[in-house]
Write a protein that holds these residues in place. Structure first.
Motif: not given
Length: 136
Positions: A41-50, A105-111, A116-122
């Motif tokens: 998931l970190a890789d997926n987010l990283a791929a959409q950022l500079p 703002e820099a990402t698209t889709g649901r990444v 967020g879903e992978s994180l605990p509620p706090d």
């Protein structure tokens, strides 16, 4: 979004004195996030950022080699960001929100939703505040 634009947005929104502080805020936030979420998931987010910014998500060895997906709570998340950014914890929480707002703002889709879903509620409101407006 390009690297310079991303850093400029963080600097302006957080009212930081210079780009070095903005870079540090991005690095601190994303390294800590990279420790907390699963590696893929970190890789997926990283791929959409500079590239230079996304690479911070892959630097997870700083806190005792605890790699990605390590379990820790909101307080520990903020403490790690504060330590890395060289700021007090209340400012660290604010910087996380700013960095993640720009990341949204820099990402698209649901990444970012998936992150967020992978994180605990706090921790979730810190990360999703930029995309969902739920700043606590």
């Amino acid at each position: 979004m390009r690297h310079d634009q991303f850093i400029g947005q963080v600097q302006a929104r957080a009212r930081l004195p210079d780009r070095a502080h903005a870079e540090r805020a991005c690095r601190a936030t994303l390294e800590t996030l990279g420790e907390r979420v699963p590696e893929g998931l970190a890789d997926n987010l990283a791929a959409q950022l500079p590239h230079e910014i996304g690479e911070n998500l892959r630097r997870t060895e700083v806190y005792g080699g605890m790699g990605s997906g390590t379990g820790f709570d909101r307080h520990e998340f903020i403490r790690r960001v504060a330590d890395r950014a060289g700021v007090k914890e209340p400012q660290a929480a604010y910087l996380v929100r700013v960095v993640m707002e720009v990341a949204a703002e820099a990402t698209t889709g649901r990444v970012l939703d998936k992150v967020g879903e992978s994180l605990p509620p706090d921790i979730r409101p810190l990360v999703l505040s930029g995309s969902h407006g739920s700043i606590e």
